[in-house]
Design a protein around this motif. Sequence first.
Motif, short mmCIF file in Angstrom:
data_model
loop_
_atom_site.label_atom_id
_atom_site.label_comp_id
_atom_site.label_asym_id
_atom_site.label_seq_id
_atom_site.Cartn_x
_atom_site.Cartn_y
_atom_site.Cartn_z
N ASP A 235 -11.08 -0.92 -50.77
CA ASP A 235 -12.21 -0.31 -50.06
C ASP A 235 -12.36 1.16 -50.48
O ASP A 235 -12.20 2.09 -49.69
N VAL A 236 -12.67 1.33 -51.76
CA VAL A 236 -12.74 2.66 -52.37
C VAL A 236 -13.87 3.49 -51.77
O VAL A 236 -13.75 4.70 -51.61
N VAL A 237 -14.96 2.84 -51.41
CA VAL A 237 -16.09 3.57 -50.81
C VAL A 237 -15.65 4.24 -49.52
O VAL A 237 -15.92 5.43 -49.29
N ALA B 226 -7.01 21.22 -52.13
CA ALA B 226 -8.00 20.47 -51.35
C ALA B 226 -9.36 20.51 -52.02
O ALA B 226 -10.07 19.51 -52.07
N GLU B 227 -9.72 21.66 -52.56
CA GLU B 227 -11.01 21.78 -53.26
C GLU B 227 -11.06 20.87 -54.47
O GLU B 227 -12.08 20.25 -54.76
N VAL B 228 -9.96 20.76 -55.19
CA VAL B 228 -9.92 19.96 -56.41
C VAL B 228 -9.85 18.47 -56.08
O VAL B 228 -10.60 17.66 -56.63
N LEU B 229 -8.96 18.11 -55.17
CA LEU B 229 -8.71 16.70 -54.90
C LEU B 229 -9.79 16.03 -54.06
O LEU B 229 -9.88 14.81 -54.02
N ASP B 230 -10.61 16.82 -53.40
CA ASP B 230 -11.65 16.27 -52.54
C ASP B 230 -12.86 15.80 -53.35
O ASP B 230 -13.80 15.25 -52.81
N HIS B 231 -12.85 15.99 -54.65
CA HIS B 231 -13.98 15.62 -55.49
C HIS B 231 -13.51 14.69 -56.61
O HIS B 231 -12.54 14.97 -57.28
N GLY B 232 -14.19 13.58 -56.77
CA GLY B 232 -13.89 12.69 -57.88
C GLY B 232 -12.80 11.70 -57.55
O GLY B 232 -12.18 11.74 -56.49
N PHE C 74 -7.24 9.58 -57.02
CA PHE C 74 -6.43 9.06 -55.93
C PHE C 74 -4.94 9.18 -56.21
O PHE C 74 -4.16 9.48 -55.29
N ASP C 75 -4.50 8.96 -57.43
CA ASP C 75 -3.07 9.09 -57.76
C ASP C 75 -2.59 10.51 -57.47
O ASP C 75 -1.47 10.70 -56.96
N GLU C 76 -3.42 11.50 -57.78
CA GLU C 76 -3.06 12.88 -57.49
C GLU C 76 -3.00 13.13 -55.97
O GLU C 76 -2.15 13.86 -55.49
N PHE C 77 -3.91 12.49 -55.25
CA PHE C 77 -3.88 12.59 -53.78
C PHE C 77 -2.56 12.04 -53.24
O PHE C 77 -1.94 12.63 -52.36
N VAL C 78 -2.13 10.90 -53.75
CA VAL C 78 -0.89 10.27 -53.28
C VAL C 78 0.29 11.22 -53.52
O VAL C 78 1.13 11.41 -52.63
N LEU C 79 0.35 11.83 -54.70
CA LEU C 79 1.44 12.78 -55.00
C LEU C 79 1.36 14.01 -54.10
O LEU C 79 2.37 14.50 -53.60
#
Length: 159
Positions: free
Chosen positions: A86-88, A11-17, A20-25
């Motif tokens: 709607d990336v924002v 969560a710490e890593v994926l919440d920054h930057g 999105f592909d990593e979030f989906v996985l």
Amino acid sequence: MYEHQSIRKLAEVLDHGDKFDEFVLFNKYLKECHMEVEEEVLFPILAQGNFSDSLTFRARIDRVVADHRLIETLASNLQRWYGSGDVVLVWQRMPLYFKLLVEHNATEDSTLFPRWDEISGSITADSVKEAKNIILSFGKKDYLEATGMSRGEFEKTFG
């Protein structure tokens, strides 16, 4: 609880930057493996426990399962918003997803999982086999990647 530690770190890593592909996985692992193990293996066993506050405890389990649906809905929305460009909005709402997830896991850690020690050893031993089957259906390689667990630790934990 091991997975919850991994989820906090992810969560710490994926919440920054823009990852999105990593979030989906990650969300695929969360839904198809982590939540599946909890809902199909862990929670049913806990719900059958003979606790002095069994009715209240079962209601807690129901709330946690409802949290799973909320987290899944938010993840679906994030993916839909991303797909529509709607990336924002995605990056505005992503912190909420991880905040809910981390708080949810903390609730499980403090209110549900301590009861596991009160469950018969033969029941918990069988549950490890069931959890392993779910993990293998998800994919051992993907599981190890998502959780950061080593192959050796996996074998030690799941046989």
